[in-house]
Design a protein around this motif. Sequence first.
Motif, mmCIF file in Angstrom:
data_model
loop_
_atom_site.group_PDB
_atom_site.id
_atom_site.type_symbol
_atom_site.label_atom_id
_atom_site.label_comp_id
_atom_site.label_asym_id
_atom_site.label_seq_id
_atom_site.Cartn_x
_atom_site.Cartn_y
_atom_site.Cartn_z
ATOM 1 N N ASP A 91 0.834 -1.207 0.000
ATOM 2 C CA ASP A 91 0.000 0.000 0.000
ATOM 3 C C ASP A 91 0.868 1.257 0.000
ATOM 4 O OD1 ASP A 91 -2.310 -1.512 -0.009
ATOM 5 O OD2 ASP A 91 -2.571 -1.445 2.167
ATOM 6 N N SER A 92 1.872 1.279 0.878
ATOM 7 C CA SER A 92 2.780 2.434 0.912
ATOM 8 C C SER A 92 3.557 2.550 -0.394
ATOM 9 C CB SER A 92 3.755 2.316 2.087
ATOM 10 O OG SER A 92 3.069 2.364 3.315
ATOM 11 N N THR A 125 1.421 4.225 -3.105
ATOM 12 C CA THR A 125 1.318 5.662 -2.892
ATOM 13 C C THR A 125 2.577 6.369 -3.387
ATOM 14 O OG1 THR A 125 -0.124 5.363 -0.970
ATOM 15 C CG2 THR A 125 1.033 7.471 -1.167
ATOM 16 N N LYS A 141 2.974 6.144 -7.297
ATOM 17 C CA LYS A 141 2.144 7.098 -8.032
ATOM 18 C C LYS A 141 2.769 8.492 -7.996
ATOM 19 C CE LYS A 141 -2.190 4.572 -7.339
ATOM 20 N NZ LYS A 141 -3.501 4.561 -6.632
ATOM 21 N N ASP A 142 3.340 8.846 -6.849
ATOM 22 C CA ASP A 142 4.021 10.135 -6.754
ATOM 23 C C ASP A 142 5.220 10.178 -7.703
ATOM 24 O OD1 ASP A 142 2.287 11.137 -4.882
ATOM 25 O OD2 ASP A 142 3.544 10.668 -3.155
ATOM 26 N N THR A 185 10.886 11.141 -2.241
ATOM 27 C CA THR A 185 10.051 10.071 -2.803
ATOM 28 C C THR A 185 10.862 8.786 -2.955
ATOM 29 O OG1 THR A 185 8.729 11.703 -3.996
ATOM 30 C CG2 THR A 185 8.565 9.421 -4.744
ATOM 31 N N GLU A 212 10.939 7.144 0.331
ATOM 32 C CA GLU A 212 9.661 6.484 0.620
ATOM 33 C C GLU A 212 9.543 5.166 -0.145
ATOM 34 O OE1 GLU A 212 6.823 9.431 -0.477
ATOM 35 O OE2 GLU A 212 7.331 10.764 1.204
#
Length: 625
Positions: free
Chosen positions: A213-214, A217, A220-221, A514, A517
């Motif tokens: 899930d992370s 996210t 997509k960024d 990003t 992440e």
Amino acid sequence: MKGYKNCIIKVDLTTGNIKKEHLNTDYIRRYLGGEGYGMALLWNHMPPDADPLSPENILSFNTGPMTGTPVPSASRTSVCFMSPLTNTIGASNVGSHFGAELKFAGYDTVAFAGKAPNPVYLVVDNDRVEVKDASMYWGMNTRETTEAIKEAEGKDFKVCCIGQAGEKLSSLANIFSDDCFAGRGGAGAVMGSKNLKAVAVRGTGKVEIADKDSFMTAFKDAYRQVREEAYTWGPVHGYGTPAWVGGADDCGILPTRNFLQNRFDGIENVLPYRLWNDTDKYKITRRTCYACQLGCHKYVVMGDVEVGEMEYESLAAFGPRCGVDDYESICMAGYYTTIYGIDSISGGSTVSAIMEWYEKGIITMEQTDGLEMNFGNGPAMAEMLRKMGLREGCGDLFADGSYAAAKKIGGQAMDYVMAVKGMEISATDPRGSSSMTISFGTSERGACHMRPYGATIDAFGYLYPDLDINDPKDPFSDTEDKTWLKSLKECFVVTNLAGICDFNVINAEMKPSTMAELYTAITGIAIDKKELLRTAERTIALERAINYLRGFRRKDDKLPERFMTMPATGGLPQGRVVDMESALDKYYEACSYDMEKAVPTLEKYQELDMMHIAEKVYNLAAEEA
């Protein structure tokens, strides 16, 4: 530990012995993976004075934790070695599908030591790893080798191989992988010195992600950041990297006639639309590496000649750098470097030096096999590259690059060599971009435009807020603070550690935050932007230490005298020369380097938790004092 496969293959080519080992977690903690892992292998398992073409050199193919994931352009493999071209660290980065396939087979790294008694290739087929006879492939070019091995092993294998240039130990030899290349520094010669013709990989596994899930996210960024950069997703997506040639000329940073000029009077003839629109002569298709949405590779076919990829660096090297403005000659030069396995940047740059030597009377037609090597003679340029690829006739003199050739020629020949640490400077004139003065001068592998490509910021005017680059930088000031350039270099090196393409950052697209992440989501190992950049800083510090033990100091972090004494001839930088010493002072200050040793200070090494590295460096310094 997701993202990684936690397995490394070690091959002793002398004995044929193959071992599988877990990753060294300390290497991962300090250097993340990819290029950093390969450098740690060199530091810990190779004598510091090893000859690059000796069995003691270690050649490794290193994926990163993002390689083989859906992250944009997560295709990259860092090939690490000691360079026969520069005698420094060698670090070449290749895309294609090879790295992802290696991860799918279950491995992060393949490392080779020793020398096989006869030509061999390595087959990695999931759990099966085998050294096989390659004598039937020795003498084949890169494409012939690839096809023959796929015929023998299976069409779905991904192959890295060398051509004749690598077999003949040309210091310009690269490693070929489906018309992508580990191009600079002579990695192909290291393969040839080990009698290693190819590595073929097939894998049916996958790369697991810790937090899906992370990851989605962050993915997509990342995807949005790349897609929203107008130049990346406009001209580069359409024309590939040749889209840069017009802008480089406009900014006065396009190397012309061996850097005698910085703008090209024949620019209109080599703009990419000239090639794309001539559909009677050329056919161009798009190719992509694994997980790439951009598709910067444009595959050119000219009649019955499969030229291969046409990129900005190749176009600039064979075109303006040699004063050539006809695409037919440029394409033939690209074809020869592709099939014989020669770095196109150093190949074209060497020919441009030959042309200046010829016009200055330093060499004659007797030394060029009767070729009239004047600037602008496209057919002679292409023929010279063919000879270099095969070490045929005069090609033997030039096959190891302009620096090696100048040492053999003697006299004033070295004055016309546009190289740093023996590696030819690529296609940006540093008189029009102070950041490139530093990038070329201080790159640990010799003149390199990707450590970092700072011209994006100072010459083209980009900002990069996630790196705190919020204000325009002066491309003509060598005395301006260069802290921003330190951060930008670390950002570029992170891509080599993570296993993603640096086209994610070349136009300030993907945010380092990003990337942090993405790494956290993929691996389950928490990291922030600051620590992510710190892994790159450690890798650079390690590379500097390796080079220091091999004799490199501040005196080696410098451009040729031409840039300090011959003003730029046109465009915005007209009349400008480089202030090399001021540029070095500012960059060393930003990096906390010792001003003469050109390595991090003891305090910086301690901050990086690298005192075990610093001890060897500073013990040697004390012995020399």
